[in-house]
Scaffold this active site. Structure first.
Site, PDB file in Angstrom:
ATOM      1  N   CYS A  13     -11.893  -9.160 -22.405  1.00 10.17           N
ATOM      2  CA  CYS A  13     -12.395  -9.695 -21.146  1.00 10.17           C
ATOM      3  C   CYS A  13     -11.797  -8.911 -19.990  1.00 10.17           C
ATOM      4  CB  CYS A  13     -12.036 -11.173 -21.015  1.00 10.17           C
ATOM      5  SG  CYS A  13     -10.270 -11.476 -21.023  1.00 10.17           S
ATOM      6  N   CYS A  16      -8.141  -8.678 -19.864  1.00 10.50           N
ATOM      7  CA  CYS A  16      -7.552  -7.677 -20.738  1.00 10.50           C
ATOM      8  C   CYS A  16      -7.473  -6.345 -20.014  1.00 10.50           C
ATOM      9  CB  CYS A  16      -8.386  -7.504 -22.004  1.00 10.50           C
ATOM     10  SG  CYS A  16      -8.489  -8.974 -23.021  1.00 10.50           S
ATOM     11  N   ASP A 433     -24.813 -23.057   6.428  1.00 12.72           N
ATOM     12  CA  ASP A 433     -24.372 -22.333   7.607  1.00 12.72           C
ATOM     13  C   ASP A 433     -25.632 -21.696   8.180  1.00 12.72           C
ATOM     14  OD1 ASP A 433     -22.597 -21.023   9.375  1.00 12.72           O
ATOM     15  OD2 ASP A 433     -22.906 -19.199   8.215  1.00 12.72           O
ATOM     16  N   ASP A 630     -21.882 -17.405   3.931  1.00 12.55           N
ATOM     17  CA  ASP A 630     -21.849 -16.014   3.516  1.00 12.55           C
ATOM     18  C   ASP A 630     -20.675 -15.233   4.068  1.00 12.55           C
ATOM     19  OD1 ASP A 630     -22.616 -16.007   6.155  1.00 12.55           O
ATOM     20  OD2 ASP A 630     -23.855 -14.218   5.948  1.00 12.55           O
ATOM     21  N   ASP A 634     -16.392 -18.551   6.438  1.00 12.47           N
ATOM     22  CA  ASP A 634     -16.837 -19.708   5.656  1.00 12.47           C
ATOM     23  C   ASP A 634     -15.906 -20.004   4.488  1.00 12.47           C
ATOM     24  OD1 ASP A 634     -19.098 -20.061   7.214  1.00 12.47           O
ATOM     25  OD2 ASP A 634     -20.246 -18.615   6.029  1.00 12.47           O
TER      26      ASP A 634
END
Lengths: 742, 64
Positions: A13, A16, A433, A630, A634
């Site tokens: 993963c 790793c 937003d 975004d 935020d």
């Protein structure tokens, strides 16, 4: 400095790969080390005076990975294989092995019941001992193929931590040992020949293995989809140094390198276009099917295809920092974290296993005390164990979440955890937003108010002035003035926060800017005051134009609402969600936009720092809040909300703080995410139903509750069939989710 | 019992690597992937040893 490439093996993963980066970077003398999870390559540059390849290799090995120097043979790479794939193939081989022998045993033991003749030497009527012995022998390879159930199952039973495998192991070995005993009995009393349970001993195993295989395969498929996406990074890149183009491995790219990408080529790393222009197809990353225009200054994403044009890209993110690596991390996170529902399933299973073993022992004991023969008692005991095996219970949640996450990814909806996937559909309030979410964040000219000058003349003057400015509104004016010849200006001067002052030869001083600027310059705006007030109240920003002390007119600009915003909000409302608009704009503008898109409520004049407080206030009212945003400002609000959604693959900070990331800038993806969550949750519940349904119905039958009255008893064989039916129901019900439209 | 957060723990492979490293350091512990935590049974020195062992194999670890 020396640069080398190594092949790292055993990485699973993103954690790793980042571990490998961390341990190697910590070595004194290592300047840089980047590990690519998908290609298994580590590119490292170090000072040979301080570090040797041996120290690097031993450090990586100590961290638990295999490492070898990369020799440029492409063969080495094509033989590299995903461990998951290998495990899955082994699982498939074992499953087929067990199923084939189990089928043979079943054919021999039951075929004659359907009139299928058996060779004389194993015909139960002629040579019952041979008939029993051949089944006993055929079971051995089947049991060996399924040995991991026995090793794991008995192991955890001994540790008093019984699991599904324990149940399978106990029931299968009970049937087998019992049948061996019966085989000896047959040699002096052939009447026992119909009391053999060899086929159930191996069929249980085979069917459970089939269930597990299907589960693993669906997991692998989700992974495969991501891996396929990652594999899109090209092997080599064209690096430009001093106008000389060289081909180098993509993994060797560093921040600050300049690479050349031509039509049809894949972009090797994240970066900014420095020269040239073109269009990139980012469909596999964002789901956006149309090519995205790229010009100087545009961001390009590694792995996307340049469908047209030629660009020079300044690389700014490589290795673990790249967008692609971020996507893998998200997906892996989602699979690693357990949803609250699945914790429940685990808890239930932990209690279920001992209870079932208890019930089967009790039922066996009661029958024994009632004077039933030993064959009957064992039969009851084994069939309860077999039918109760709630393997499907273990499958219920993970398969649904797995498939749900995969389905979301198809739409560019990346869900970070099972928990988020579960919670978002339960939300009752969605806070949006305004700027950049509902609107595009790019203003456009909405009206032109004429006073002394006509429309074209106004635009000609304003465009000439704005052409010199970098203000966001300038773009809007220039776009509106396209095709109109701008006037010639002299003595250009920009007054920050106000506007622009210049001179038009023979005509006087030109002023282009805010109402504040006009007031300061003593321009009379009374001709337009009423209109300006009205439009400002609707969220328009006015740009006034004055020439030689006389107001010529005004150009109104406003942030444009995204095409899909209204439909998306409509859909959320029909889903029973309250839509709240959050903005720093004044009340009038906020209400105007809220009205235009159909939002239930608008919270206006919120400073960036106050967004999180608004969210906690809504939460305090007992609402389950989804916050969509975004920007960097935020981030806190995204964390504060029950579920934070970052839209348009926004800023990195927003993406990090969010639970769900929408790769596209389409508000429609929010109702899609809600629907995804609800569909998945329904699927989990259906799965749990199917998992329990067969067990609950069959346990009393298996215990012999119907035997005294009707003579009906669940044979171990029918039990295992019913159980596998429940696994198949669960898995196929989960896979059904794949074909849902969001 | 001290709980250590290991945010970088993501898959079974991570669990196996952490388990190996902590076994080598002769510690008594449990690793929980679902919560991304390691629980160490021992004194402060044992906890520090665990954090160091994990740092050595590339995991950022901190007391919860």
């Amino acid at each position: 400095m020396k640069e080398e490439v190594y092949i790292i093996t055993g990485m699973h993963c993103a954690a790793c790969s980042s571990s490998v980066e961390r341990v190697t970077r910590k070595l004194a003398g290592v300047e840089r080390s980047d590990v690519n999870l998908m290609t298994n390559r580590m590119t490292i540059s170090y000072d040979p005076g301080q570090v040797t390849p041996e120290t690097i290799m031993s450090k990586v090995q100590k961290a638990g990975f295999g490492i070898r120097p990369f020799n440029d043979t492409p063969k080495a790479e094509s033989t590299k294989e995903d461990e998951g794939e290998v495990a899955l193939r082994r699982q498939k081989r074992d499953m087929i092995g067990t199923l084939v022998f189990a089928a043979l045993v079943s054919l021999i033991s039951m075929g004659h019941m359907f009139g299928m003749p058996l060779p004389r030497f194993i015909d139960p009527a002629v040579s019952p001992v041979n008939y029993a012995l051949i089944q006993m022998l055929l079971c051995i390879p089947a049991l060996l193929f399924g040995r991991r159930f026995f090793i794991g199952g008995f192991g955890s039973l001994i540790r008093l931590n019984p699991n599904m495998d324990s149940l399978v192991a106990v029931s299968s070995s009970c049937s087998y040992i019992y049948s061996i005993v019966v085989t000896f009995v047959i040699s002096f009393d052939p009447g026992w020949v119909h009391q053999l349970y060899y086929e159930s001993a191996v069929m249980v195993l085979g069917l459970v293995m089939l269930g597990k295989f299907l589960e693993e395969r669906s997991k692998q498929r989700t992974k495969g989809a991501i891996a396929g996406l990652m594999a899109l990074t090209p092997d080599t890149a064209f690096i430009v140094t001093d106008d000389v183009v060289n081909e180098i491995p993509s993994d060797a790219l560093q921040k600050g390198d300049l690479v050349l990408v031509k039509t049809g080529g894949r972009i090797p790393a994240d970066g900014i276009v420095e020269r040239g222009s073109g269009a990139a197809n980012e469909a596999m990353l964002t789901g956006e099917s149309l090519p995205v225009e790229k010009e100087v200054g545009s961001r390009v994403i590694g792995g996307s295809i340049l469908s047209g044009g030629t660009v020079y890209v300044r690389v700014d993110r490589v290795g673990a920092e790249s967008t692609l690596a971020g996507i893998i991390r998200l997906m892996e996170d989602a699979q690693g974290k357990k949803a609250p529902v699945s914790r429940l399933a685990d808890k239930v299973a932990g209690v279920f296993v001992p209870v079932i073993i208890g019930i089967s022992s009790l039922a066996g004991l009661i029958w024994a005390l009632c004077g039933a023969d030993i064959a009957f008692v064992v039969r009851v005991f084994t069939s309860i164990l077999v039918i109760a095996c709630p393997c499907a219970l273990g499958l219920a949640t993970p398969t649904a979440i797995m498939v749900g996450t995969g389905l979301g990814a198809k739409y560019g909806i990346l869900v970070k955890s099972g928990e988020a996937l579960e919670l978002i559909g339960k939300a009752d309030t969605v806070v949006l937003d305004k700027t950049g979410t509902i609107t595009t964040g790019q203003p456009q000219v909405t009206e032109v108010l004429e006073a002394a000058a006509g429309r074209d003349e106004l635009l000609a003057m304003a465009a000439a002035a704005e052409a010199m400015s970098a203000h966001p509104l300038s773009k809007a004016v220039l776009a509106a003035a396209e095709g109109i010849e701008p006037v010639k200006l002299q003595d250009f001067e920009e007054l920050a926060g106000m506007g622009i002052k210049a001179v038009i030869e023979d005509r006087g001083t030109l002023l282009v800017g805010s109402r504040g600027m006009m007031r300061r310059e003593g321009i009379d705006e009374s001709a337009l005051t009423a209109e300006l007030d009205r439009l400002s109240g609707m969220g328009r920003t006015p740009i006034l134009v004055a020439l030689d002390g006389v107001l010529q007119g005004a150009i109104m600009a406003a942030d444009t609402i995204r095409d899909t915003s209204r439909a998306a909000i409509e859909r959320m409302k029909t889903m029973g969600v309250r839509v709240v608009l959050l903005t720093g704009d004044n009340k009038g503008a906020a209400e105007y936009v809220a009205d235009a898109v159909g939002a239930d409520e608008a919270i206006a004049e919120v400073l960036p720092g106050e967004k999180a407080q608004v969210i906690s206030r809504l939460k305090a009212e007992g609402r389950r809040v989804v916050m969509v945003g975004d920007g960097i400002n935020d981030a806190v609000a995204l964390t504060e909300a029950d579920i934070g959604v970052a839209i348009g693959a926004g800023s990195d900070v927003a993406v990090d703080s969010a639970d769900v990331v929408l790769m596209r800038s389409d508000l429609m993806d929010i109702p899609r995410a809600l629907r995804l969550s609800r569909l998945t949750l329904t699927d989990v519940k259906e799965n749990l139903f199917w998992a329990f349904f067969y067990n609950v119905i069959c346990i009393p039958v298996a215990a012999g509750a119907l035997y005294p009255a009707f003579g009906i008893l669940l044979t171990p064989m029918i039990g295992s069939f019913a159980m596998s039916l429940s696994s198949i129901c669960v898995v196929s019900n989960a896979l059904r989710l794949r074909f849902k439209k969001l | 019992m001290t709980v250590i957060n290991v945010p970088g723990m993501m898959c079974e492979k991570c669990v196996a690597r952490i388990t190996n490293a902590l076994n080598e350091a002769n510690l008594k512990f449990t690793v929980t992937l679902a919560d991304k935590t390691v629980t160490v049974d021992g004194d402060d020195a044992a906890v520090a040893a665990a954090i160091e062992a994990m740092d050595d194999i590339g995991f950022e670890a901190a007391k919860a």
